[in-house]
Design a protein around this motif. Structure first.
Motif, mmCIF file in Angstrom:
data_model
loop_
_atom_site.group_PDB
_atom_site.id
_atom_site.type_symbol
_atom_site.label_atom_id
_atom_site.label_comp_id
_atom_site.label_asym_id
_atom_site.label_seq_id
_atom_site.Cartn_x
_atom_site.Cartn_y
_atom_site.Cartn_z
ATOM 1 N N VAL A 1 -122.607 -131.692 -2.086
ATOM 2 C CA VAL A 1 -122.721 -130.321 -2.581
ATOM 3 C C VAL A 1 -123.767 -129.504 -1.823
ATOM 4 O O VAL A 1 -123.502 -128.357 -1.440
ATOM 5 N N LEU A 2 -124.934 -130.038 -1.568
ATOM 6 C CA LEU A 2 -125.961 -129.271 -0.862
ATOM 7 C C LEU A 2 -125.529 -128.986 0.577
ATOM 8 O O LEU A 2 -125.693 -127.861 1.067
ATOM 9 N N ASP A 3 -124.946 -129.979 1.228
ATOM 10 C CA ASP A 3 -124.442 -129.766 2.588
ATOM 11 C C ASP A 3 -123.368 -128.677 2.592
ATOM 12 O O ASP A 3 -123.331 -127.834 3.491
ATOM 13 N N ALA A 4 -122.488 -128.693 1.612
ATOM 14 C CA ALA A 4 -121.420 -127.693 1.525
ATOM 15 C C ALA A 4 -122.001 -126.292 1.302
ATOM 16 O O ALA A 4 -121.559 -125.326 1.936
ATOM 17 N N LEU A 5 -122.971 -126.179 0.431
ATOM 18 C CA LEU A 5 -123.598 -124.879 0.181
ATOM 19 C C LEU A 5 -124.265 -124.329 1.440
ATOM 20 O O LEU A 5 -124.121 -123.147 1.771
ATOM 21 N N LYS A 6 -124.991 -125.183 2.150
ATOM 22 C CA LYS A 6 -125.649 -124.756 3.394
ATOM 23 C C LYS A 6 -124.628 -124.304 4.429
ATOM 24 O O LYS A 6 -124.815 -123.298 5.112
ATOM 25 N N LEU A 7 -123.561 -125.061 4.535
ATOM 26 C CA LEU A 7 -122.510 -124.754 5.503
ATOM 27 C C LEU A 7 -121.877 -123.396 5.218
ATOM 28 O O LEU A 7 -121.717 -122.557 6.111
#
Length: 169
Positions: free
Chosen positions: A39-45
């Motif tokens: 989830v955090l990686d997706a939000l940053k992306l």
């Protein structure tokens, strides 16, 4: 402020996220034992495109990760570097920790606000800068410290603020 709920209908992910974002999220999913861990990686992306994550993007991420929208919102609002509202092209984080406070934070804060003509949480009229406080940048031995985008500066003195801002067009 609009409340994000899990009762919102499913969205057409392809209409909200770019093919590169979708591929990137799938790439991150495969690095974790459970999709929701990405989830955090997706939000940053997703934030990279416009500098913030809107409600539709948040819903699309939740759908891709098979998790409640409220959980994605919880992660997005917990991390102070995920923005849920539009921000300027450059985000300035001014450390207001005790270490920075003791080494001249107030003078730097006053000069930053004067040069930008804004208060915390505001964006300059030209959309160039958003000013935010942060409780610690982990640069305590070099206070007062400022983070502009990904660049950390410190110690910063009030008379250096204008020259520092000029580097960011």
């Amino acid at each position: 402020m609009k409340i994000v709920t899990d009762k919102t209908p499913k969205v057409a992910i392809e209409a909200i996220l770019t093919p590169q974002e979708i591929d990137g999220i799938h790439h991150h999913i495969h690095h974790y034992p459970q999709p929701r861990a990405a989830v955090l990686d997706a939000l940053k992306l997703v934030q990279k495109r416009n500098g913030w994550v809107n409600d539709a993007q948040l819903h699309a991420i939740a759908q891709m990760l098979s998790m409640p929208v409220s959980d994605v919102e919880g992660v997005a609002t917990f991390f102070n570097r995920i923005y849920r509202m539009p921000v300027g092209r450059h985000v300035i984080l001014l450390c207001d920790s005790i270490a920075c406070y003791l080494t001249g934070f107030e003078a730097v804060e006053k000069e930053l606000k004067a040069q930008l003509g804004i208060e915390y949480g505001q964006t300059t009229p030209d959309g160039r800068f958003t000013l935010l406080p942060i409780c610690c940048l982990g640069n305590c031995d070099k206070g007062p410290s400022i983070l502009i985008d990904e660049d950390t500066y410190g110690p910063v003195e009030a008379h250096e603020v204008m020259k520092l801002l000029e580097q960011y067009q």
